[in-house]
Structure formats: C-alpha cells, structure tokens
Design an enzyme around this catalytic site. Sequence first.
Site, PDB file in Angstrom:
ATOM      1  N   CYS A 152      -3.409  -6.518 -15.369  1.00  0.00           N
ATOM      2  CA  CYS A 152      -4.163  -5.860 -14.296  1.00  0.00           C
ATOM      3  C   CYS A 152      -3.400  -5.865 -12.979  1.00  0.00           C
ATOM      4  O   CYS A 152      -3.958  -5.584 -11.933  1.00  0.00           O
ATOM      5  CB  CYS A 152      -5.537  -6.508 -14.112  1.00  0.00           C
ATOM      6  SG  CYS A 152      -5.480  -8.248 -13.648  1.00  0.00           S
ATOM      7  N   HIS A 171       0.823  -1.206   0.000  1.00  0.00           N
ATOM      8  CA  HIS A 171       0.000   0.000   0.000  1.00  0.00           C
ATOM      9  C   HIS A 171       0.857   1.256   0.000  1.00  0.00           C
ATOM     10  O   HIS A 171       0.507   2.270  -0.615  1.00  0.00           O
ATOM     11  CB  HIS A 171      -0.911   0.009   1.237  1.00  0.00           C
ATOM     12  CG  HIS A 171      -2.178  -0.743   1.045  1.00  0.00           C
ATOM     13  ND1 HIS A 171      -2.856  -1.343   2.070  1.00  0.00           N
ATOM     14  CD2 HIS A 171      -2.889  -1.020  -0.069  1.00  0.00           C
ATOM     15  CE1 HIS A 171      -3.936  -1.943   1.604  1.00  0.00           C
ATOM     16  NE2 HIS A 171      -3.972  -1.757   0.314  1.00  0.00           N
TER      17      HIS A 171
END
Length: 544
Positions: free
Chosen positions: A475, A185
């Site tokens: 992706c 993250h």
Amino acid sequence: MSTVRGVGVSPGRAAGPVVLVHDRLPEPASGPEPADLAVEAGRIRPAAQEVAAQLRDRAERASGEARAVLDVTAAMATDPSLLSAAERAVTDRRLPAARAVFEAAAQFAETLAAAGGYLAERVRDVEDVRDRLVARLSGVAVAGVPATSTPSVLVSRDLAPADTADLDPKMVLALVTEEGGPTSHTAILARSLGIPAVVAARGALSAEAAGARVDGSAGTVELVAEQLVPEAATRTENRWHGTGSTSDGHAVKLLANVGSVTDATAALDAGAEGSGLFRTEFCFLDATTEPTEAQQREAYAAVLRPFAGKPVVVRTLDAGADKPLPFLDVDAEPNPALGVRGLRVAFDRPGLLDRQLAAIVSAAEDTGADVSVMAPMVATPAEAAWFAERARAAGVGRVGVMVETPAAALCAGELLSEVDFASIGTNDLAQYTCAADRMIGALAELNDPWQPALLRLVAMLGEASRAQAAPVGVCGEAASDPLLAGVLAGLGVASLSMTAAALPSVGAALAEHPLKTWRRAAEQAVSAPGAAQARERARAVLDG
C-alpha cells in the site's frame, strides 16, 4: 552536454526546451517598524482569505489528486494557529506583516519536520502558503511556474504541490527537480497527470542548459546547450479492463489508498476494486479530545458507504511521536520516527484502540463494506498477536498488520501465523531499511523503492505468504509505478493499493505480460546491485 541522474517518479520520455522555475521569493525584511501595529496585524487575515479563495477557485476546476492538494493548501492558508502566530509577531515583536508571516511559517514548518512521517510531508505545503502570503502582503507576484507558449521541460529546485496540481500536460513535457523524493506530493501529482518526472536530480539547475531529454522511468536527465524541438512524452496507452490481473489471468487486486469521502469517490471513479488502505487519521487530526465512538462510527461510515460490497482495509490510528495529536499526550522524543508511534501508542492506551475497533465494526455493519482491519508499525509476532486478539474480540472478521520495519519482514512467517494478511508500507520500510529519512531530498536515491534490499524483503514476505497461505499486499507509493507493480506481483504480492489516478496505468501495464515473465523480471531486479540497475534489468526482461 551533461547527464544528471535522479530518481524517476513518473514514467515516460520527453524532450524539449528548458524553462527554469524560480519558486522562492527573497526573504522579507525585518523592518521598518510598522507605524500602527494593530493595522499591520489586521492585514494578515484578509490576505490569507484572498490566497485561500484563489486556491479554492483553482480546486473547483480540478479533480482527483489535484483538487485534493489545492483544497488542503487553501485550508492551510487560513490555519488559525499560523495566522495567530503571525499576528502576535507583529504586535509583540513589531515586525512588518510579511516578515511576521515568514517567521511564523518557519516555526510551523520546523515543528512538522521534527514530527517526521506524514506531517513532515506537509512542510513543502507550508512553504508554499508562506510564499503566497508574503507575496500578497508585499504586493509582488507569486513566484512559481512561468507562462510559456511552447511545450517545455520544467527544471526547478523544487515545485510546490499547488503549482504542480494544475499543470497542463500538453505544455509541460516533463518535470525535473533538484530536491524532493518519490513519495512527495509533486511526484504523486506528476504520475496522476501523466507527466514524466525525475526528482533529486542534483546539478540540474547549475548546468544552465537550454534543452533537456528526460527519462522518467530510468531517472536520467540529459542536459544540452541547444534548445530542443519539443518531443511529446511517450506514455503507455491505458487499456485496462477494470480488474487487476496479468495477461494469463493471475489475479492481483488493484485497490486505492483513501482517507476521505472525496478519496473514496475518486477511487471508484477510477475503477478501484476496493481500498487497500483507509487512513483513519482524518477523524482525529483536528481533535483536542478523543472523538467519541459514535463520532468515529459516523465519520468512518461516510467513507465506507461508497464501497458497499467491496473490500476495504481500515488502518487503525497511525499517530504518536511522529504525528502528535493533542489528546494523546505523547512526550516529545529526540527521534520520533523510531519512537512511540502507530500500534505502540495503544500499548499504554488499550481503550483508545478498543473504542476505535468498535466504531469500525459498527461502521462496517452500517454500510455493507467488506471491512478488514490492520495495525500500523508492528515489529514483532508478539505485537501482531496482541493486536489480533483485541481486534477479533471486537468482532473484526479479518485481521492484518502493516510491515514497515525490517524486523517485521525478517519474521514474516511467524508474523503471518498470527494474522490473516499483511500489507507492506514501502515508504517507511524503505527509509528504515536504508536508514534514510524520506523527507531529505539528498537521500532520495536510498528511498527509491527499486532498492534491491527493499525488494529482497518483499521477496521474503512473498515466500512467507505462500507458506502460510496468508496474502500480502503493498500500500506504499511503490504500487503506483507500473513497472514496479508487475515486479511486486512477481515477488508474490497479491494486491496493490495506490493513489486512484495511478490505477489505469498500473492495470494496463500489469496485463501486458504473464506472471512467469513478471517473475523473471523480479528475479533480475532482486539480484541487481542498485536501484537503477534493478529497474534496467526488469525492463530488459520485458523488452526481450
């Protein structure tokens, strides 16, 4: 002076004085024993509410990826199972509240780490919540990013995502962490904020430098003894016109990865041409029983509705041993990443897949989104054929599979003969190709999407795509790297799906060169001996 090499996760160059980030509190003591166990246990939930309220307040002032991370962290701070476990540790084991939270969080984090995949990526969030709760219960300040009046380079063992989320790019010139990986993250947020960043830069803290020059593209950190005059990060000006293409007009669809209504809105605000990955797990994560077809239909429609008239690739449930869900009743496994996960869960539970497919088809009809459906964790052409048959029987018009294993890439031609398209999940494909858990910071270099072995598998898929006239997309987080995005296009990738915040920079970079130049860059990258050289060779083609 010394130079430390890590993994560049957010491009750009910057230099300035170093600020060390001490992101961990000392481990709380196991004593003394509380005088009143009920009162001590009763301190935990109010502290959690205060922490969550602070995080939600920060979330209201943020947007995009930053807001999503802060919202998730706030929700985790009040997770009932975590708080109940901490309260029991007080009442049953007579621990002080701070120590009880510390141990309950440790068990929670251990469970997530063992699960692997997406859930393992939440471990850093749990540790952040733990530290915030422990600080609140102990009456001390939360460790984290110190306030500074001078633009600086932050150097840390690791940064909590919630601390990264609202950094000011004017004051934070660059980020350097000794741990973390390209799919963390912190890496994603650094890209969204436009802050050059290098992770897995082991030795950065031990150098005790006063200044640093950071190259977030090359993954290098030059540490010096003297304080450096701040040099603002150099970034590519985003001159994106809203449609993905090379400078000579070769189309490469630029799409967004989504998993919620908030994600869908952020994607469209950023100019996404659609979604190349709609994660459906959000509908299942908190469910103790399988959501009904009607419940799924309503949940999917809420995310699809903003994409009316636009393409959306919906991924069927990606869960199993690596992402355990209560109603699946999947046995514990010694190596969940290699176990019953993704499409494999449906082989013994075909009804689960059939009900989800029916809900997706109905939601598409309700919203007018141009929906395709793909299955995760497909390894063989036979598995692809099995999924395609069920999906087409359910009324899915365009069927695809994810390529996350070397086996699927090596059988690309046969795989694409069974379906209409494929999408490469570079995060998993990298870790399986190099046998390197992507959650282990020490192995971050092996999970660098510039690894030539990974690029060669992508090249094989590009060749199969041309032969079968079936498009192949990406992706994974690799699509968020502006330079690598162009290289992927040069390898034959037809679409790139990424975090919404990365779309403008990727679109602008892609449009700077014609397809033939990107192909030359790709050829150089594929032939390189390592990830760093692959990046350097590709950049040399563009600079030449």
